[in-house]
Design a protein around this motif. Sequence first.
Motif, mmCIF file in Angstrom:
data_model
loop_
_atom_site.group_PDB
_atom_site.id
_atom_site.type_symbol
_atom_site.label_atom_id
_atom_site.label_comp_id
_atom_site.label_asym_id
_atom_site.label_seq_id
_atom_site.Cartn_x
_atom_site.Cartn_y
_atom_site.Cartn_z
ATOM 1 N N ILE A 104 1.378 2.783 -31.971
ATOM 2 C CA ILE A 104 0.663 2.295 -30.793
ATOM 3 C C ILE A 104 1.332 2.813 -29.529
ATOM 4 C CG2 ILE A 104 -0.005 0.246 -29.491
ATOM 5 C CD1 ILE A 104 -0.264 -1.233 -32.106
ATOM 6 N N PHE A 105 2.673 2.914 -29.577
ATOM 7 C CA PHE A 105 3.368 3.407 -28.390
ATOM 8 C C PHE A 105 3.033 4.847 -28.093
ATOM 9 C CE2 PHE A 105 5.746 -0.380 -28.158
ATOM 10 C CZ PHE A 105 5.953 -0.479 -26.805
ATOM 11 N N VAL A 106 2.815 5.627 -29.159
ATOM 12 C CA VAL A 106 2.429 7.014 -28.938
ATOM 13 C C VAL A 106 0.983 7.067 -28.467
ATOM 14 C CG1 VAL A 106 2.556 9.296 -29.949
ATOM 15 C CG2 VAL A 106 3.919 7.452 -30.908
ATOM 16 N N ALA A 107 0.192 6.070 -28.879
ATOM 17 C CA ALA A 107 -1.256 6.131 -28.633
ATOM 18 C C ALA A 107 -1.601 6.040 -27.154
ATOM 19 C CB ALA A 107 -1.963 5.026 -29.410
ATOM 20 N N GLY A 108 -0.784 5.410 -26.364
ATOM 21 C CA GLY A 108 -1.126 5.326 -24.955
ATOM 22 C C GLY A 108 -0.460 4.148 -24.280
ATOM 23 N N ASP A 109 -0.750 3.986 -22.996
ATOM 24 C CA ASP A 109 -0.139 2.921 -22.211
ATOM 25 C C ASP A 109 -1.110 1.750 -22.103
ATOM 26 O OD1 ASP A 109 1.119 1.299 -20.474
ATOM 27 O OD2 ASP A 109 1.660 2.872 -19.047
ATOM 28 N N ILE A 113 -5.717 -1.613 -20.058
ATOM 29 C CA ILE A 113 -6.183 -2.980 -19.796
ATOM 30 C C ILE A 113 -6.589 -3.131 -18.334
ATOM 31 C CG2 ILE A 113 -5.513 -5.418 -19.767
ATOM 32 C CD1 ILE A 113 -5.307 -4.759 -22.532
ATOM 33 N N LEU A 114 -5.759 -2.629 -17.407
ATOM 34 C CA LEU A 114 -6.017 -2.867 -15.981
ATOM 35 C C LEU A 114 -7.026 -1.887 -15.398
ATOM 36 C CD1 LEU A 114 -2.335 -3.552 -14.930
ATOM 37 C CD2 LEU A 114 -4.142 -5.238 -15.237
ATOM 38 N N GLY A 115 -7.329 -0.823 -16.133
ATOM 39 C CA GLY A 115 -8.332 0.127 -15.645
ATOM 40 C C GLY A 115 -7.721 1.188 -14.761
ATOM 41 N N PRO A 116 -8.478 2.282 -14.562
ATOM 42 C CA PRO A 116 -7.945 3.423 -13.816
ATOM 43 C C PRO A 116 -7.742 3.120 -12.327
ATOM 44 C CG PRO A 116 -10.255 3.754 -14.407
ATOM 45 C CD PRO A 116 -9.817 2.500 -15.071
ATOM 46 N N SER A 133 -9.129 -1.353 -26.414
ATOM 47 C CA SER A 133 -8.418 -1.745 -25.201
ATOM 48 C C SER A 133 -6.902 -1.646 -25.382
ATOM 49 C CB SER A 133 -8.815 -3.169 -24.812
ATOM 50 O OG SER A 133 -8.483 -4.056 -25.852
ATOM 51 N N LEU A 134 -6.456 -1.104 -26.525
ATOM 52 C CA LEU A 134 -5.023 -1.013 -26.827
ATOM 53 C C LEU A 134 -4.320 -2.359 -26.674
ATOM 54 C CD1 LEU A 134 -3.413 2.320 -25.623
ATOM 55 C CD2 LEU A 134 -3.810 1.488 -27.914
ATOM 56 N N ASP A 135 -4.980 -3.406 -27.151
ATOM 57 C CA ASP A 135 -4.408 -4.747 -27.104
ATOM 58 C C ASP A 135 -3.377 -4.856 -28.233
ATOM 59 O OD1 ASP A 135 -3.877 -7.418 -26.910
ATOM 60 O OD2 ASP A 135 -5.964 -7.997 -26.620
ATOM 61 N N ALA A 136 -2.177 -4.322 -27.962
ATOM 62 C CA ALA A 136 -1.182 -4.130 -29.014
ATOM 63 C C ALA A 136 -0.869 -5.398 -29.826
ATOM 64 C CB ALA A 136 0.090 -3.542 -28.419
ATOM 65 N N PRO A 137 -0.647 -6.564 -29.190
ATOM 66 C CA PRO A 137 -0.311 -7.734 -30.006
ATOM 67 C C PRO A 137 -1.404 -8.084 -31.022
ATOM 68 C CG PRO A 137 0.126 -8.167 -27.697
ATOM 69 C CD PRO A 137 -0.591 -6.863 -27.749
ATOM 70 N N ALA A 156 -6.569 5.161 -39.222
ATOM 71 C CA ALA A 156 -7.319 6.352 -38.842
ATOM 72 C C ALA A 156 -7.713 6.265 -37.369
ATOM 73 C CB ALA A 156 -8.552 6.499 -39.721
ATOM 74 N N ILE A 157 -8.145 5.081 -36.947
ATOM 75 C CA ILE A 157 -8.572 4.909 -35.563
ATOM 76 C C ILE A 157 -7.386 5.053 -34.617
ATOM 77 C CG2 ILE A 157 -9.525 3.266 -33.920
ATOM 78 C CD1 ILE A 157 -11.135 2.087 -36.280
ATOM 79 N N VAL A 158 -6.262 4.420 -34.974
ATOM 80 C CA VAL A 158 -5.077 4.512 -34.109
ATOM 81 C C VAL A 158 -4.618 5.961 -34.007
ATOM 82 C CG1 VAL A 158 -2.668 3.838 -33.840
ATOM 83 C CG2 VAL A 158 -4.343 2.148 -34.577
ATOM 84 N N MET A 159 -4.615 6.663 -35.162
ATOM 85 C CA MET A 159 -4.180 8.060 -35.138
ATOM 86 C C MET A 159 -5.116 8.894 -34.283
ATOM 87 S SD MET A 159 -1.726 8.645 -38.027
ATOM 88 C CE MET A 159 -2.209 10.013 -38.968
ATOM 89 N N GLN A 160 -6.406 8.553 -34.306
ATOM 90 C CA GLN A 160 -7.350 9.287 -33.472
ATOM 91 C C GLN A 160 -6.987 9.147 -32.004
ATOM 92 O OE1 GLN A 160 -8.874 11.489 -34.551
ATOM 93 N NE2 GLN A 160 -10.792 11.046 -35.548
ATOM 94 N N ARG A 161 -6.458 7.965 -31.641
ATOM 95 C CA ARG A 161 -6.063 7.773 -30.243
ATOM 96 C C ARG A 161 -4.767 8.499 -29.948
ATOM 97 N NH1 ARG A 161 -8.142 3.206 -26.626
ATOM 98 N NH2 ARG A 161 -6.810 4.457 -25.289
ATOM 99 N N VAL A 162 -3.912 8.596 -30.985
ATOM 100 C CA VAL A 162 -2.636 9.275 -30.772
ATOM 101 C C VAL A 162 -2.871 10.735 -30.409
ATOM 102 C CG1 VAL A 162 -0.488 9.984 -31.828
ATOM 103 C CG2 VAL A 162 -1.422 7.734 -32.333
#
Lengths: 333, 284
Positions: A27-32, A37-40, A294-298, B135-141
Motif C-alpha cells: 500500500i505504501f508503494v501504491a500511493g499517498d 483522500i483529501l483530493g488534488p 480511496s487508498l483507505d489503508a486501515p 491484483a487491484i493493489v498491484m495495479q495501483r502500484v
Amino acid sequence: MMRFIVQRASWGVLVVMSVVTLVFFLIFVAGDPAVTILGPQARAEQIADFKAKKGLDQPVPEQFMSYLGLMPCIRKDSPKYLRADGTRGFCGILQGDLGESYSHHESVANVIGYRLPRTLLLASLAVLFELVIGLTAGIIAALRRNRWSDTAIMFATFIGISLPTYVTGPIALLLFAFLLGWFPFGGYGVDPLDHIYHALLPALILAIAGAATYARVMRGELIETLRHDHVRTAKAKGMPMSQVVLKHAIRNALLPIVTLIGLSLPFLVGGAIITEKIFAWPGLGLLTIESIESLDAPVIMAVVLMFGVAVQVGNLLADIAVAALDPRIRLSD
Amino acid sequence: MDSRAFRRFRRNKGALVGLFLVIAVTALGLLGPWLAPYDPVEQFTDSLLLANGLPAGPGVEPGHWLGGDILARDELSRLLSGARVSMLVAYLATALAVLIGVGLGLLSGYVGGRTDTYLMRLVDVVLSMPFLLIAIVMQRVFDAPGIWTICIVLGVLSWTTLARVTRAKTMEARELDYIQAARALGLRHFRILARHVLPNVIGPIIAIATIMVARMIIAESALSFLNLGVRPPTASWGSMLNESQSLLLGLPRLTVYPAVLISMAVFGFNLFGEGLRDAFDPKD
C-alpha cells in the motif's frame, strides 16, 4: 489431535502475518493516502495535518510496528496516543485495534461491523442455494448415471462453471428484474424481509459456480461409494434405494463437499466483490473496492487480515470436520 | 501425448468441441486485429450516431455489421481487437504461472528436505492472499496498468496449484527405477529433471494449464470489468462489459456480445482441459 490443531494454528498465524506485512508495504508503494483522500485541491498544510494526525509522517517501519501493536501508538487520533499519565498506549492489531478509517470518519471495526452482516446474509443464502441445488443435482445424476438426465445435468454444470458472475449477473438483472419484474433491480432494501428479497437474485448468481462444482463432486463420489460393500449389503438386505442413498452412501460422499465448503469460507466472508458491485449490494465486497479506490489503508489492511484468517480457519475447520465424519482419518502432523 | 491418451481424447466428443472452440478463439486472438474492418477506437459520429443520441443497431449502417457502441465506434472491430488483448493476457499469464509453478514444483519434489518445506510454505502464503485484492493493489502500484503488468500480476498469483501437482508427481517419479539409475550414474540433476522427470509429469500439467487459461480469461475480464485492468479506450472483452454495464437496459446487445465471447472461450478451454485430464488420467 490437539497437537495438530496447535501446530496448524501457529503456522496459520505466521502465514497471516506475512500476508499482512506484504500488503502493508504494498500500500505504501501504491500511493499517498493523504493526497487521495483529501483530493488534488488540498493545501500543503492540510495534507501535513492529516499525515501528522494519522502518524503517516513517521518512518514506515515505525508505522508498521505501531500498526502491529509492538510499539507505542503513533496515531494522534487514537485515545491511546496519550494516556492520562503522559505515556503512550498501544493501538495495533495485537491489541485488537484495527484503527480509524481514513474516509469513513469511524473506527474500522465499526465500518466492518456494519458491512459484515450484509455480506454474511448474502453468503449464507448463496451457500444454501449451492448445497440444495448442487447436492440434489449431483444425487440425481449419480443415480441416473449415463441416462439423459445425467447428461443434461452434467452439461448444465459445465456451463455453470464456465459462466463468470459478471456475465450471468447483468443477464439475470435484465431478465428477472427488468423484463419479468420478479426481483428488485439491485440494492439492499429497507427491512429484514426486504433484505432477504433483495439478496435472492445475487445469492443465486453467486451460487451458480459452487452449485455446479458440488454437483460434479457429489456425482463422482456417490458413484464411487455406491460400489462399496456396505452399500451392496444394504441393498441386498432389501432396503429401499432412497434409504440406502440417504443412510449409507451420502455420508461418505459428503466428505469432499465439507472440505470444499471450508475452502470457500474466505470468499464468503471476504465478500463477493463483483457480484456486490453488479447488484449494488453494500457489503464487504463493495467496501473493498471503495477502500482501494480511496487508498483507505486501515480498511484495506482489515479486509486482508480477515481474508487471511478466514483462509486459515476454513482450512483447519475442513480438516477437523473431515476427521470427525470419517473415523478412518486421524489428524497428525 | 502417448497414443493411448490420444485415442481416449479422440473418443471424447466434449473434448473435441472444446478443442474446436479453443482453436476458434485463439485464431480470433491472432487474426482479430487484421479481420477488424475499422480502427477500434475511431468514432463514426456521422454514420453510427443516430439523431436521438443512441448508436446505430446491427445492420443499420452498411459495413458496420454489429452497429456501433455508445461512443459510435464500430462494435465488431472492438470485439475483434478485444479478442487479441483478452487472449494475449490469458496465454501470457498462464505461461508465466506454468514457468514459476512447474519450476518450483520440480525443485521442491526433486530436492525435497528443507527446500521442499520452505517452498510449500511459500505456496501457503500466496494462497492466503486475496487474489482480486492483491491484483487491484498491484495495479495501483504500477501506476500505468498495461497489458504486461496484468499478465505479471495474474501469473505471479496463480502458480500455486501447478506447483503442488508438479511436486507430487515429481516425488512419485523420483522413486522410479530408471530415474534412480540415472542418479546413480551421476547424470547432471538438470539433465535428469529435463529429460527424465519432466516427461513423467507433463500430462497433468498441460491439462491444468489449459483450464488455467480459462481462469485467466475470467480474471482479466473481471479486472477490466472493475475498471482496474485494461483501460479505455483500448478494447478487451472485459473492458467492453464494463463500458456497457450502465447501458444494460437501453442497449443490452453491447453487454451480450462480449459476454457470449467470454463464455464461449472459457467454456472451450474448460472442456478441452477436462478432456485432456481424462485422457491422461482415466478413472472410469
